[in-house]
Design a protein around this motif. Structure first.
Motif, PDB file in Angstrom:
ATOM      1  N   PHE A 286       0.829  -1.203   0.000  1.00 55.42           N
ATOM      2  CA  PHE A 286       0.000   0.000   0.000  1.00 55.42           C
ATOM      3  C   PHE A 286       0.870   1.263   0.000  1.00 55.42           C
ATOM      4  CE2 PHE A 286      -2.973  -3.174   1.466  1.00 55.42           C
ATOM      5  CZ  PHE A 286      -4.175  -2.794   0.867  1.00 55.42           C
ATOM      6  N   GLN A 319       0.280  -0.213  -4.917  1.00 55.22           N
ATOM      7  CA  GLN A 319      -0.697   0.863  -5.082  1.00 55.22           C
ATOM      8  C   GLN A 319      -0.129   1.933  -6.014  1.00 55.22           C
ATOM      9  OE1 GLN A 319      -2.415   2.140  -1.359  1.00 55.22           O
ATOM     10  NE2 GLN A 319      -4.391   2.375  -2.363  1.00 55.22           N
ATOM     11  N   GLU A 427      -8.133  -0.987  -1.964  1.00 56.45           N
ATOM     12  CA  GLU A 427      -7.958  -2.197  -1.161  1.00 56.45           C
ATOM     13  C   GLU A 427      -8.869  -3.316  -1.652  1.00 56.45           C
ATOM     14  OE1 GLU A 427      -8.839  -3.689   3.422  1.00 56.45           O
ATOM     15  OE2 GLU A 427      -8.427  -1.568   3.032  1.00 56.45           O
ATOM     16  N   THR A 447       1.715  -2.199   4.995  1.00 59.46           N
ATOM     17  CA  THR A 447       0.895  -1.015   5.242  1.00 59.46           C
ATOM     18  C   THR A 447       1.044  -0.597   6.699  1.00 59.46           C
ATOM     19  OG1 THR A 447      -1.340  -0.094   5.153  1.00 59.46           O
ATOM     20  CG2 THR A 447      -1.145  -2.392   5.819  1.00 59.46           C
TER      21      THR A 447
END
Length: 455
Positions: A286, A319, A427, A447
């Protein structure tokens, strides 16, 4: 029955201390039988063909072994049955004491065993030493459990009671993989022996050497002769083991197709089976992660043991906000991985297991390019500077960009140093895509965010 080959000599006592060989890359020659039965190395009683044993770092054939036939498998099972009668009558504390001694011996000789693992498997000595440490720790752990295994006392109405007792199964079969030969043998044998069972173990024909060292160590530690036997061979030998009427359980580590066949064969005898098979694990990164940690995690999840690990996180979902920064850094660090002689302490990536596997990995990369993936670095045969390594099975670690979920490199297990980077936005999207393959062996997330606890 085939006669003994001239390069297979009688076993020398404690040969695994390297008293009769060199640990320098390109110098080792296999001299002793690789089957182990009744507490000693033996030639198989039967067999129909020989297999070459390679040193992946140099591509040299370092010896041969005869694949075990049905008669040899039966003799190994008989040997295990005899030892089982004595071992199963020992208390858990007695078994644990002997296993602790085996763990101590491995810990004392970790460097010698690790060198042999590196010679036959190709992984760096740096990693092999960690594998051996995990091996003795595994045996030590189950040694501690051996004395605590017990049943239950159940109070019944009217003042009566019932009780349960745990009894060992009998002769268990372990079939190992070539990426962690010694460690897998410890993982399978330690719990089996701690519970009072005997074992016949068949390593991969690509890595037949180090498991015999474990067999010798168990004998030296004090297990009954024949409690842990080794048979060498390929699919036919495995079939004889799985179908043997006196085998109580089968444990296998390897590919999905082979696991399916083993389950089918064991089912005919109603044998319980434990399988640890292939993977195509997701690694989700992330945008709020610590980038340095995420890059290190991705490198380990793809290039440990040359990528020849079933739970490796080879689908790296990043991401989109940090895709460029992550890709730039992971490529930079991948290009700095030192490839070469696996016995050198500063080498971090050795060769793949053999030439057919090298060609298979390269074919995956070629297909990925044809399907639209971009090779950001690596993915080519690598020739080290040292002349004696020129015929070794090396490939430069590869990172693929511009990947999509429907590409073969993303869907299938490559089992080599190939990372596929896939961008994602949310997500929910990442979770759905991560769970979209038939593999579900492992997974990882980088994350800082945690869901708040609900009342």
């Amino acid at each position: 029955m085939l006669s003994s080959s001239k390069f297979l000599l009688p076993v020398l006592p404690r040969l695994f201390r390297f008293t009769a060989m060199s640990s320098v890359t390109g110098t080792y020659e296999l001299q002793d039988p690789l089957n182990y039965r009744g507490g000693t190395r033996v030639q198989p009683a039967d067999g129909n063909h020989y297999e070459d044993v390679y040193e992946p770092a140099t591509g040299r054939v370092i010896g041969k072994f005869l694949c075990s036939g049905e008669k040899e498998v039966d003799l190994a099972v008989q040997s295990a049955q005899t030892a089982f009668k004595a071992w199963s009558q020992k208390s858990g504390m007695e078994r644990g004491t002997i296993l602790l001694e085996a763990a101590r011996i491995i810990r004392e000789r970790r460097e010698e065993i690790a060198k042999m693992e590196t010679i036959n498997n190709g992984k760096s000595l740096f990693e092999a030493l960690v594998d051996i440490d995990i091996s003795w720790q595994c045996i030590q752990y189950y040694a501690g459990l051996a004395g605590s295994l017990a049943g239950q006392h159940i109070q019944l109405p009217g003042g009566s009671f019932a009780y349960t007792r745990r009894e060992p199964l009998g002769v268990c079969v372990g079939i190992g993989a070539w990426n962690y030969p010694f460690q897998i043998a410890c993982w399978k044998s330690a719990p089996a022996l701690a519970c009072g069972n005997a074992m016949v173990f068949k390593p991969s024909p690509f890595t037949p050497i180090s498991v015999v060292l474990l067999a010798e160590i168990y004998t030296e530690a004090g297990v009954p002769k024949g409690l842990f036997n080794v048979v060498q061979g390929g699919a036919a030998t495995g079939q004889f083991l799985c179908q043997h009427s006196n085998v109580a359980k089968v444990s296998f580590t390897g590919s999905v197709p082979t696991g399916s066949k083993i389950m089918e064969m064991a089912a005919k005898g109603i044998k319980p089976v434990t399988l640890e098979l292939g993977g195509k694990s997701p690694l989700i990164i992330f945008s709020d992660c610590v980038l340095e940690n995420a890059v290190k995690g991705a490198l380990m999840a793809n290039f440990l043991t040359q990528g020849e690990v079933c739970c490796n996180g080879t689908r790296v979902f990043v991401q989109r906000e940090i895709l460029s920064a992550f890709t730039k850094e992971v490529v930079r660090q991948t290009q700095n991985i030192k490839i070469g002689d696996p016995l050198l302490e500063d080498t971090r990536m050795g060769p793949l297991i053999n030439r057919p596997h090298l060609e298979k990995v390269l074919s995956f990369i070629k297909q990925a390019k044809e399907q639209g993936a971009e090779v950001l670095c690596g993915g080519e045969p690598y020739v080290p500077e040292d002349p004696k390594l020129h015929e070794g099975f090396y490939v430069s670690p590869c990172i693929l960009g511009n990947c999509e979920d429907n590409m073969t490199c993303v869907k299938e297990e490559i089992f080599g140093p190939v990372m596929s980077i896939l961008p994602f936005d949310t997500e929910e999207e990442a979770l759905e895509r991560a769970n979209s393959t038939r593999f579900g062996l492992a997974g990882g997330v980088f994350t800082k965010y945690c869901h708040p606890k609900k009342d």
